[in-house]
Scaffold this active site. Sequence first.
Site, PDB file in Angstrom:
ATOM      1  N   ASP A  32       0.823  -1.211   0.000  1.00  0.00           N
ATOM      2  CA  ASP A  32       0.000   0.000   0.000  1.00  0.00           C
ATOM      3  C   ASP A  32       0.861   1.267   0.000  1.00  0.00           C
ATOM      4  O   ASP A  32       2.095   1.193  -0.020  1.00  0.00           O
ATOM      5  CB  ASP A  32      -0.934  -0.059   1.221  1.00  0.00           C
ATOM      6  CG  ASP A  32      -2.334   0.432   0.900  1.00  0.00           C
ATOM      7  OD1 ASP A  32      -2.456   1.333   0.063  1.00  0.00           O
ATOM      8  OD2 ASP A  32      -3.297  -0.087   1.498  1.00  0.00           O
ATOM      9  N   ASP A  63     -10.125   2.997  -4.369  1.00  0.00           N
ATOM     10  CA  ASP A  63     -10.801   1.865  -3.725  1.00  0.00           C
ATOM     11  C   ASP A  63     -12.214   1.664  -4.269  1.00  0.00           C
ATOM     12  O   ASP A  63     -12.944   2.622  -4.522  1.00  0.00           O
ATOM     13  CB  ASP A  63     -10.918   2.108  -2.215  1.00  0.00           C
ATOM     14  CG  ASP A  63      -9.601   1.883  -1.505  1.00  0.00           C
ATOM     15  OD1 ASP A  63      -8.550   1.906  -2.178  1.00  0.00           O
ATOM     16  OD2 ASP A  63      -9.617   1.691  -0.285  1.00  0.00           O
TER      17      ASP A  63
END
Length: 395
Positions: free
Chosen positions: A126, A183
């Site tokens: 991430d 997302d």
Amino acid sequence: MIVNKPPMGWNSWNTFAKDINEELILKTADVFIESGLKDAGYEYVVIDDIWALKERDEKGRLVPDPEKFPHGMKYIADYIHSKGLKFGMYSCAGYYTCAGYPGSFDYEWIDAATFAEWEIDFLKYDFCFHPTCINADVLYKRMALALANCGRDILFSACSWGAENTRHWIKETGAHMWRSTQDIFDSWESIKTLALKEAPLQEYNGRGCFNDMDMLVVGMYGKGNVGLTGCTDVEYRTHFSLWAMLNSPLMIGCDIRNMSDAAKAILTNKEVIAINQDPLCAQPFYINNTKWEINTERKPEDPFYKNLPDEVLLMAKYLDGGDIALGIFNFSDGKASRWHQAVLPDLLGLPAISGKVLEATELWSGETIRSRCGVLDIPDTEPHDCKLYRVKVVG
Ligand code: GAL
């Protein structure tokens, strides 16, 4: 390590977020086998964020939360491997993960060695809380190099959401997939937004390093961590078809222990999965099938076209062996009629002079149609629905 097809698996984040533990992960691995997901090609069982303690140990190593994972991560890896599956974990290029747990910045080599010792096969990486004085590409190169030298094949799944022009440098790192969009959320709007954002990014996609449109929401029905409103089964089918056409990794995000029959049927449709896993990994293209090209007598302002939806995306992709995948995606809230969706074989690369015709089998219904008089006439498509054809050149 070379990755030739979009990776397939399951990831804990969409449904479970912090509520992960050993029992859930082991049971999920069991369900891969029992439900036919493994047979359909799903392989990676991935634990996302919030698996670790907030502090590293005295040697600087990450520590699995002992309440969630009492036997540690090697135990989980062994179990998953015993089922013929692969094990994935999560870390972050920053000081902290997105949920505030220790990140791998400046610990890349220690963490890569730890992951190799635990025998993981996949690392999602991430981009939260990263130092701003170091370029993003260097942050990803750091972990890529550490993994490449850790003595184990570990698929590197970069997750910088397309930030800092990821598309321009991600292949420098040797990453095997990269998050090209923000997302996902469990809503029709989110699916539509991601698909339309992804559409122009296909020139960056390809074998070896796949554009990752984020984990699937199929079968979530509004439950879980990225819940929102949920979608209908029709919308989930369109979502899955889009990810398949766009060569995205297929990472399931629902609770597969309690899958609905409809979700299972979507996720295990082998013909649709074959469109995603096609060995050619060819770039999809969009068919500029405007209304007035189909019937030159009628102009767009003709009342005939009034109320016809504009948001119908026609997408095609060459498949290994000469077939063509053809997707009709009705993003609008109205019905898409045959005039909206008629496909001219020429636009797929088949000139009329060839004397050949197209024979198209729809992969959700099994219905087959043929081109006639130079047009492949697609039956109406309901709002938010799609059609996904495997097209053969015959005659
Ligand atoms: C986000 C990422 C999600 C999930 C989450 C965990 O940045 O895009 O997929 O991994 O972090 O905190």
